[in-house]
Design a protein around this motif. Structure first.
Motif, PDB file in Angstrom:
ATOM      1  N   THR A  29      44.953  29.765  37.485  1.00 56.58           N
ATOM      2  CA  THR A  29      43.760  29.969  38.302  1.00 56.58           C
ATOM      3  C   THR A  29      44.083  30.758  39.572  1.00 56.58           C
ATOM      4  O   THR A  29      43.308  31.625  39.993  1.00 56.58           O
ATOM      5  CB  THR A  29      43.128  28.621  38.687  1.00 56.58           C
ATOM      6  OG1 THR A  29      44.139  27.767  39.237  1.00 56.58           O
ATOM      7  CG2 THR A  29      42.500  27.950  37.468  1.00 56.58           C
ATOM      8  N   GLN A  30      45.222  30.465  40.161  1.00 57.71           N
ATOM      9  CA  GLN A  30      45.634  31.206  41.362  1.00 57.71           C
ATOM     10  C   GLN A  30      45.930  32.665  41.008  1.00 57.71           C
ATOM     11  O   GLN A  30      45.599  33.582  41.776  1.00 57.71           O
ATOM     12  CB  GLN A  30      46.864  30.559  41.985  1.00 57.71           C
ATOM     13  CG  GLN A  30      47.324  31.229  43.281  1.00 57.71           C
ATOM     14  CD  GLN A  30      48.582  30.588  43.848  1.00 57.71           C
ATOM     15  OE1 GLN A  30      49.045  29.548  43.363  1.00 57.71           O
ATOM     16  NE2 GLN A  30      49.158  31.206  44.869  1.00 57.71           N
ATOM     17  N   LEU A  31      46.558  32.863  39.856  1.00 51.77           N
ATOM     18  CA  LEU A  31      46.855  34.222  39.391  1.00 51.77           C
ATOM     19  C   LEU A  31      45.566  35.036  39.270  1.00 51.77           C
ATOM     20  O   LEU A  31      45.494  36.199  39.704  1.00 51.77           O
ATOM     21  CB  LEU A  31      47.569  34.163  38.042  1.00 51.77           C
ATOM     22  CG  LEU A  31      48.036  35.498  37.453  1.00 51.77           C
ATOM     23  CD1 LEU A  31      49.277  35.994  38.187  1.00 51.77           C
ATOM     24  CD2 LEU A  31      48.333  35.343  35.957  1.00 51.77           C
ATOM     25  N   ILE A  32      44.524  34.414  38.683  1.00 53.04           N
ATOM     26  CA  ILE A  32      43.247  35.086  38.519  1.00 53.04           C
ATOM     27  C   ILE A  32      42.611  35.401  39.867  1.00 53.04           C
ATOM     28  O   ILE A  32      42.153  36.524  40.121  1.00 53.04           O
ATOM     29  CB  ILE A  32      42.295  34.229  37.659  1.00 53.04           C
ATOM     30  CG1 ILE A  32      42.789  34.187  36.201  1.00 53.04           C
ATOM     31  CG2 ILE A  32      40.863  34.762  37.723  1.00 53.04           C
ATOM     32  CD1 ILE A  32      42.031  33.223  35.326  1.00 53.04           C
ATOM     33  N   GLU A  33      42.568  34.398  40.743  1.00 51.51           N
ATOM     34  CA  GLU A  33      41.915  34.586  42.040  1.00 51.51           C
ATOM     35  C   GLU A  33      42.598  35.674  42.864  1.00 51.51           C
ATOM     36  O   GLU A  33      41.926  36.514  43.486  1.00 51.51           O
ATOM     37  CB  GLU A  33      41.908  33.265  42.807  1.00 51.51           C
ATOM     38  CG  GLU A  33      40.978  32.227  42.199  1.00 51.51           C
ATOM     39  CD  GLU A  33      41.120  30.870  42.868  1.00 51.51           C
ATOM     40  OE1 GLU A  33      41.703  30.814  43.974  1.00 51.51           O
ATOM     41  OE2 GLU A  33      40.645  29.877  42.299  1.00 51.51           O
ATOM     42  N   GLU A  34      43.924  35.678  42.866  1.00 48.54           N
ATOM     43  CA  GLU A  34      44.634  36.685  43.637  1.00 48.54           C
ATOM     44  C   GLU A  34      44.492  38.061  42.994  1.00 48.54           C
ATOM     45  O   GLU A  34      44.444  39.088  43.690  1.00 48.54           O
ATOM     46  CB  GLU A  34      46.104  36.304  43.777  1.00 48.54           C
ATOM     47  CG  GLU A  34      46.307  35.078  44.658  1.00 48.54           C
ATOM     48  CD  GLU A  34      47.767  34.793  44.953  1.00 48.54           C
ATOM     49  OE1 GLU A  34      48.629  35.639  44.586  1.00 48.54           O
ATOM     50  OE2 GLU A  34      48.069  33.729  45.550  1.00 48.54           O
ATOM     51  N   GLY A  35      44.382  38.090  41.661  1.00 50.06           N
ATOM     52  CA  GLY A  35      44.152  39.360  40.971  1.00 50.06           C
ATOM     53  C   GLY A  35      42.797  39.957  41.333  1.00 50.06           C
ATOM     54  O   GLY A  35      42.676  41.171  41.561  1.00 50.06           O
TER      55      GLY A  35
END
Length: 286
Positions: A259-265
């Motif tokens: 989820t963090q990967l998606i948000e930062e992307g």
């Protein structure tokens, strides 16, 4: 002008850009994170935006990604249009015309000239009957992109004023001329654009069609602003707004929660897109 052309979001965006002497980012999206990031960038920068899809997005997602983007665009605070780039299959164009596209690129450039013109006119009419704007490619812009037929094996052919006249006659709304630009990546020397040729193309078009810039991978800001100053209003981009997103994925996958990967992307898409909206002069114009 037909009544629907007055209200079509895509055409309204391009008319406003030409009147204001700025360019509008037309960004390819491959997934929902990129769609969301592009729209958030447009809202934050107060900029008009064109979200583009390759035919691949229709085939793989069965239209779901297109419908989702169109619904999100309706809720935006700025004008956003949904465009299909490089529709080269007649069956695909027929299918796309039933989806919520504001504009479709009828790309018959892989056919010989006469067939290209005939098929372009046919599908322009098909789209216009459904109040969808159209784009075409006179000449042949070499190279290939995701899901787009590579035309580099064909004889390279830059757009001539005569071809502009022929394509205007098809009823198309926008033209993407070939004046040294290429799809995909440029060689070691980078872009070598023929601005004199483009000036002749613009003079021939004489405001009857909107002019589109394809092949911007690797462009520097000064070259982009030169193209806009020369008269292009729709600026097709791919890597220019997505490079940071992919670098983030490659560096961080498996090293943080998904989820963090998606948000930062998403944030990477937002920031890079806003940068290019500012360069193109569209920030604050929405």
């Amino acid at each position: 002008m037909s009544d629907w052309k007055e209200t079509n979001t895509h055409l309204r965006i391009l008319r406003d850009a030409e009147a204001g002497h700025y360019g509008v980012i037309a960004a390819i999206a491959y997934n929902i994170e990129q769609v969301h990031g592009l729209i958030k960038a447009a809202n934050t920068a107060r900029s008009p935006l064109i979200i583009q899809f390759f035919p691949w997005a229709i085939q793989v997602f069965d239209g779901l990604l297109v419908r989702t983007a169109a619904e999100a665009a309706k809720s935006a605070d700025v004008p956003i249009s949904i465009h299909l780039d490089h529709a080269q299959s007649e069956d695909l164009i027929r299918r796309a015309a039933e989806l919520p596209f504001d504009s479709i690129m009828v790309d018959m450039s892989h056919y010989e000239k006469e067939d290209n013109l005939c098929k372009t006119a046919q599908w322009v009419q098909h789209c216009n009957e459904r109040q969808i704007a159209t784009e075409a490619e006179p000449g042949r812009i070499e190279g290939g992109e995701d899901g787009v037929m590579d035309t580099a094996g064909l004889e390279a052919c830059m757009t001539t004023p005569e071809e502009v006249e022929e394509f205007v006659a098809t009823g198309v709304c926008a033209l993407a001329p070939a004046f040294g630009n290429v799809h995909g990546e440029y060689g070691p020397q980078g872009p070598r654009l023929d601005f004199k040729r483009f000036e002749n193309i613009r003079e021939c078009a004489d405001g009857r069609v909107h002019l589109v810039l394809h092949g911007t991978n690797g462009f520097e800001p000064d070259l982009m602003t030169k193209c806009i100053g020369a008269g292009v209003s729709k600026i097709n981009v791919n890597r220019l707004v997505l490079d940071d997103y992919y670098e983030h994925l490659h560096a961080k996958t498996g090293k943080m929660p998904h989820t963090q990967l998606i948000e930062e992307g998403i944030e990477k898409v937002i920031q890079l897109t806003m940068k290019w909206m500012d360069i193109c002069g569209s920030a604050g114009k929405g």
